[in-house]
Design a protein around this motif. Structure first.
Motif, PDB file in Angstrom:
ATOM      1  N   THR A   5      47.726 -10.851 -20.941  1.00 28.23           N
ATOM      2  CA  THR A   5      47.440 -11.636 -22.134  1.00 28.23           C
ATOM      3  C   THR A   5      47.738 -13.084 -21.782  1.00 28.23           C
ATOM      4  OG1 THR A   5      47.979  -9.818 -23.623  1.00 28.23           O
ATOM      5  CG2 THR A   5      48.062 -12.039 -24.557  1.00 28.23           C
ATOM      6  N   GLU A   7      47.543 -17.239 -23.101  1.00 23.92           N
ATOM      7  CA  GLU A   7      47.502 -18.030 -24.324  1.00 23.92           C
ATOM      8  C   GLU A   7      47.183 -19.475 -24.010  1.00 23.92           C
ATOM      9  OE1 GLU A   7      50.748 -17.449 -27.006  1.00 23.92           O
ATOM     10  OE2 GLU A   7      50.775 -15.280 -26.685  1.00 23.92           O
ATOM     11  N   ARG A  10      44.808 -22.884 -28.780  1.00 22.97           N
ATOM     12  CA  ARG A  10      44.146 -22.279 -29.942  1.00 22.97           C
ATOM     13  C   ARG A  10      43.834 -20.802 -29.786  1.00 22.97           C
ATOM     14  NH1 ARG A  10      38.834 -25.323 -31.097  1.00 22.97           N
ATOM     15  NH2 ARG A  10      38.584 -25.029 -28.865  1.00 22.97           N
ATOM     16  N   LEU A  11      43.973 -20.263 -28.577  1.00 22.76           N
ATOM     17  CA  LEU A  11      43.431 -18.938 -28.288  1.00 22.76           C
ATOM     18  C   LEU A  11      44.454 -17.986 -27.702  1.00 22.76           C
ATOM     19  CD1 LEU A  11      40.174 -20.148 -26.503  1.00 22.76           C
ATOM     20  CD2 LEU A  11      40.447 -19.532 -28.923  1.00 22.76           C
ATOM     21  N   VAL A  12      44.197 -16.710 -27.902  1.00 22.69           N
ATOM     22  CA  VAL A  12      44.862 -15.631 -27.180  1.00 22.69           C
ATOM     23  C   VAL A  12      43.749 -14.898 -26.439  1.00 22.69           C
ATOM     24  CG1 VAL A  12      46.179 -13.487 -27.347  1.00 22.69           C
ATOM     25  CG2 VAL A  12      46.693 -15.394 -28.896  1.00 22.69           C
ATOM     26  N   ARG A  14      43.109 -11.628 -24.603  1.00 19.89           N
ATOM     27  CA  ARG A  14      43.821 -10.352 -24.628  1.00 19.89           C
ATOM     28  C   ARG A  14      42.949  -9.223 -24.098  1.00 19.89           C
ATOM     29  NH1 ARG A  14      41.116  -7.529 -28.123  1.00 19.89           N
ATOM     30  NH2 ARG A  14      40.350  -8.448 -30.051  1.00 19.89           N
ATOM     31  N   GLU A  67      40.489 -14.478 -28.737  1.00 14.27           N
ATOM     32  CA  GLU A  67      40.917 -14.326 -30.130  1.00 14.27           C
ATOM     33  C   GLU A  67      41.469 -15.652 -30.638  1.00 14.27           C
ATOM     34  OE1 GLU A  67      44.579 -11.854 -31.619  1.00 14.27           O
ATOM     35  OE2 GLU A  67      42.862 -10.493 -31.329  1.00 14.27           O
ATOM     36  N   ASP A  68      41.125 -15.991 -31.852  1.00 16.30           N
ATOM     37  CA  ASP A  68      41.624 -17.199 -32.509  1.00 16.30           C
ATOM     38  C   ASP A  68      43.097 -16.965 -32.873  1.00 16.30           C
ATOM     39  OD1 ASP A  68      42.337 -19.137 -34.503  1.00 16.30           O
ATOM     40  OD2 ASP A  68      40.216 -19.406 -34.971  1.00 16.30           O
ATOM     41  N   ARG A  69      43.981 -17.800 -32.356  1.00 15.47           N
ATOM     42  CA  ARG A  69      45.419 -17.641 -32.637  1.00 15.47           C
ATOM     43  C   ARG A  69      45.729 -17.761 -34.117  1.00 15.47           C
ATOM     44  NH1 ARG A  69      49.284 -19.867 -28.058  1.00 15.47           N
ATOM     45  NH2 ARG A  69      50.735 -19.574 -29.741  1.00 15.47           N
ATOM     46  N   GLY A  72      43.345 -14.562 -35.861  1.00 21.45           N
ATOM     47  CA  GLY A  72      43.276 -13.240 -35.249  1.00 21.45           C
ATOM     48  C   GLY A  72      41.855 -12.742 -35.072  1.00 21.45           C
TER      49      GLY A  72
END
Length: 166
Positions: A5, A7, A10-12, A14, A67-69, A72
């Motif tokens: 994962t 980071e 702004r993003l994750v 995953r 994914e948008d932190r 989600g």
């Protein structure tokens, strides 16, 4: 290797989950997938989905969902591809329509490129793309990649952008 994962601001980025499948399938069935061999039937899309997951234990790289932190919400995918279908390690990306034009693909691709270099020790990556995929070509250039007309490619008509250890 299991999928990491990562980071960004702004993003994750995953690992893929089964709940990602419906949006992935919708994209692969749509005209938006025309630069990735689509639109395609469900069976072909499922094969790609599984390939993206399977590369992690087989190749120590693969795809991660973007994914948008803040919300989600899944925005798309970024990944490193290689194996018998790709002559070199490829940095690839896509975002869903609702996420386009907001810099998410650039942010995710930059993070994945840096992970490939810093963690996996891959000194170079390429991005293969359809000649008509002008948005992705501009993104590759923004990442610092340069067109490499002599590079091997999975399809003779593809363009190849080379990312040198930025």
């Amino acid at each position: 290797m299991t999928a990491p994962t990562l980071e960004t601001e702004r993003l994750v980025l995953r690992p893929m989950r089964m709940e990602d499948w419906p949006d992935y399938l919708d994209l692969m069935r749509s005209d938006r997938s025309r630069y990735m061999g689509g639109p395609m039937p469900e069976t072909a899309a499922w094969g790609l989905f599984c390939q993206d997951v399977a590369q992690w234990p087989l190749m120590q790289h693969g795809a991660l969902m973007i994914e948008d932190r803040a919300t989600g919400r899944c925005l798309g995918q970024v990944g490193i591809n290689h194996g018998p279908l790709f002559p070199e390690h490829e940095l690839g990306w896509f975002v869903y329509g609702h996420a386009e034009g907001k810099g998410f693909a650039l942010e995710a691709a930059r993070a994945m490129r840096d992970w490939a270099r810093d963690t996996r020790g891959l000194p170079e990556l390429v991005s293969y793309m359809d000649r008509d995929n002008h948005r992705s070509a501009r993104l590759a250039v923004r990442l610092g990649a340069v067109l490499d007309p002599k590079a091997p490619r999975p399809a003779p008509e593809d363009l190849v952008y080379r990312h040198f250890g930025q």
